[in-house]
Design an enzyme around this catalytic site. Structure first.
Site, PDB file in Angstrom:
ATOM      1  N   ASP A  91       0.062  -7.543   1.464  1.00 32.30           N
ATOM      2  CA  ASP A  91       0.568  -6.176   1.630  1.00 32.30           C
ATOM      3  C   ASP A  91       2.095  -6.133   1.664  1.00 32.30           C
ATOM      4  OD1 ASP A  91       0.203  -3.454   1.736  1.00 32.30           O
ATOM      5  OD2 ASP A  91       0.039  -3.358   3.913  1.00 32.30           O
TER       6      ASP A  91
ATOM      7  N   SER B 213       4.495   2.585   8.026  1.00 32.83           N
ATOM      8  CA  SER B 213       4.170   1.468   7.141  1.00 32.83           C
ATOM      9  C   SER B 213       5.383   1.037   6.339  1.00 32.83           C
ATOM     10  CB  SER B 213       3.041   1.868   6.183  1.00 32.83           C
ATOM     11  OG  SER B 213       1.853   2.078   6.880  1.00 32.83           O
TER      12      SER B 213
ATOM     13  N   HIS C 101       0.815  -1.218   0.000  1.00 35.69           N
ATOM     14  CA  HIS C 101       0.000   0.000   0.000  1.00 35.69           C
ATOM     15  C   HIS C 101       0.849   1.269   0.000  1.00 35.69           C
ATOM     16  CE1 HIS C 101       0.398  -0.105   4.521  1.00 35.69           C
ATOM     17  NE2 HIS C 101       0.434   1.204   4.339  1.00 35.69           N
TER      18      HIS C 101
END
Length: 475
Positions: free
Chosen positions: A155, A229, A125
């Site tokens: 992911d 992230s 992402h």
């Protein structure tokens, strides 16, 4: 027709899309006025180097080795501005300088896992739909990254940077993590570079979170915020045990971190990276079954003491499940020693295994325990419509993204429809989700394909386009 359920009923902070750098000023400007203090503040004494002859514990030596391997990942995406005035020649003459495109920038983190090859691990992402990816190293160098491959359903993404004198983090064995182990999160939260937070492993094997993909998360109370992230979760030996991916917060990202961070285990990331390096894509195995959740009434009818497990409703011909002897009516209560509470739990375990792996299944048949071993076979990544039915010519079908399945949706997705094709003429469009059809019940791409062994006289599809339901009659 019921509307498409909201994919994210709970806010997931620190996750999807990264952090827009310009937003940082909003947070930094929200400061309180400090009243003058007349009391003298004593000088802070330095911590002693040792206490009772023992050195004061510090993470600094480990972090000196680990932090150079964590990088900042900056992405840019060119987005075309859709403004109806731009279609008017008169408007374009009056305002020729009005931009018809804008650039979206976001910031995440990444981890160097191979210094010689320049391989950097991050979240899918973080780099999804990016037109340009720049990586800033801990020493200040910025280089353009090359995309190797990514897997939306776990992911995980892999990029390569052309730089020398890199430092890589060794991958640890995430299967050895226990609740209570100390871990450290390293990343770039809110645009701040090289930030370290610490905590413990709060849970392992965390799953059942709506709106995410295949799930086997490490849960930690180390602070994970927007921009973290793709960053590193390391153990006290400086080994990479997880890739930070999300922070769970029912109050939304503005409420701050509440100690519910999620990381992808390093062993899962290692399996995905191996496939991305070899093939550029991830190929998953499948049992070849359809299953549903148990109700108390069904459980009693099957002679079970509790409504737990995945009830097999269909076994596809030629599948690994068929070869293993699995039958409709069997209830799977565990797989490879992992408890199975629902059909979704079985699907999640199945999807995390590579092709050719063997699942040890603990089932209940007619209320009695039985153990079976099933070998997972490769599942098709896409199916052409003309191979199914002439009325679907021009369309290509794929399995739903796992995030939609975790949100409770089943069916298949249309990935492409050729212009002027028979499918396009009937109104089918790329992105449509086919949830029901006159061809029979189906849950995924495998059962969708299996249903076309006998073509129906009339082919009617119930679809979802965005959040709008509809019905198409294929001609």
């Amino acid at each position: 027709m019921r509307p498409l359920p909201t994919l994210l009923t709970l806010a997931l902070a620190a996750a999807f899309g990264g952090f827009v750098a310009s937003a940082i000023n909003v947070h930094l400007d929200n400061r309180a006025e400090a009243a003058p203090v007349s009391l003298a503040i004593p000088a802070t004494a330095a911590l002693p180097a040792s206490v009772a002859g023992q050195a004061v514990p510090s993470l600094a030596p480990m972090l000196d080795r680990a932090m150079p391997a964590v990088v900042s990942v900056n992405t840019k995406q060119v987005v075309r501005v859709r403004n109806p005035y731009f279609n008017d020649p008169f408007f374009r003459r009056l305002f020729p300088e009005v931009p018809q495109e804008r650039i979206n920038e976001s910031l995440g983190s990444g981890v160097i896992i191979d210094a010689s090859a320049g391989l950097v691990l991050t979240n899918h992402h973080v780099i999804d739909n990016a037109d340009d990816v720049q990586v800033t190293l801990a020493d200040g160098r910025t280089v353009k990254a090359e995309f190797i491959g990514s897997d939306r359903d776990t992911d995980i993404a892999l990029i390569r940077i052309p730089a020398d004198k890199l430092t890589a983090l060794p991958l640890g064995n995430s299967d050895q993590l226990r609740v209570g182990d100390f871990v450290v999160a390293i990343g770039n939260p809110f645009g701040f570079s090289q930030t370290v937070t610490s905590g413990i492993v709060s849970a392992v094997g965390r799953s059942g979170i709506r709106g995410l993909g295949y799930q086997n998360f490490i849960q930690t109370d180390a602070s994970i915020n927007p921009g973290n992230s793709g960053g590193a979760l390391v153990n006290l030996q400086g080994q990479l045990v997880g890739i930070n991916t999300a922070s769970f917060n029912p109050q939304g990202s503005m409420a701050g971190n509440i100690g519910l961070g999620l990381a992808i285990p390093s062993n899962l990331a290692r399996d995905v990276v191996d496939q991305l390096v070899k093939h550029g894509v991830v190929v998953r195995g499948t049992l070849g079954v359809e299953a549903q959740n148990l109700t108390q009434q069904i459980a009693q009818g099957l002679g079970l003491s509790e409504a737990r497990g995945a009830l097999v409703t269909r076994v596809l011909a030629g599948s690994g499940a068929a070869a293993a002897g699995l039958r409709p009516g069997d209830v799977v209560v565990s797989a490879n020693g992992q408890r199975v509470d629902s059909a979704q739990a079985l699907h999640n375990i199945e999807g995390l295994q590579p092709v050719g792996s063997v699942l040890s299944l603990d089932i209940r048949r007619d209320g009695k325990p039985l153990q079976l071993k099933a070998t997972l076979k490769e599942q098709a990544r896409a199916v052409s419509g003309d191979a199914l039915d002439p009325r679907l010519t021009g369309a290509t079908f794929i399995d739903l993204p796992e995030s939609l399945r975790q949100a409770g949706i089943s069916g298949v997705q249309v990935s492409e429809v050729k212009r002027g094709s028979r499918a396009a003429t009937s109104g089918l469009a790329a992105g449509d989700v086919i949830m029901e059809a006159s061809v029979g019940e189906f849950a995924d791409l495998a059962s969708w394909r299996a249903n076309f062994q006998q073509r129906p006289p009339q082919l009617v599809l119930r679809i979802m386009r965005g959040n709008t339901p509809g019905v198409l009659v294929m001609r």
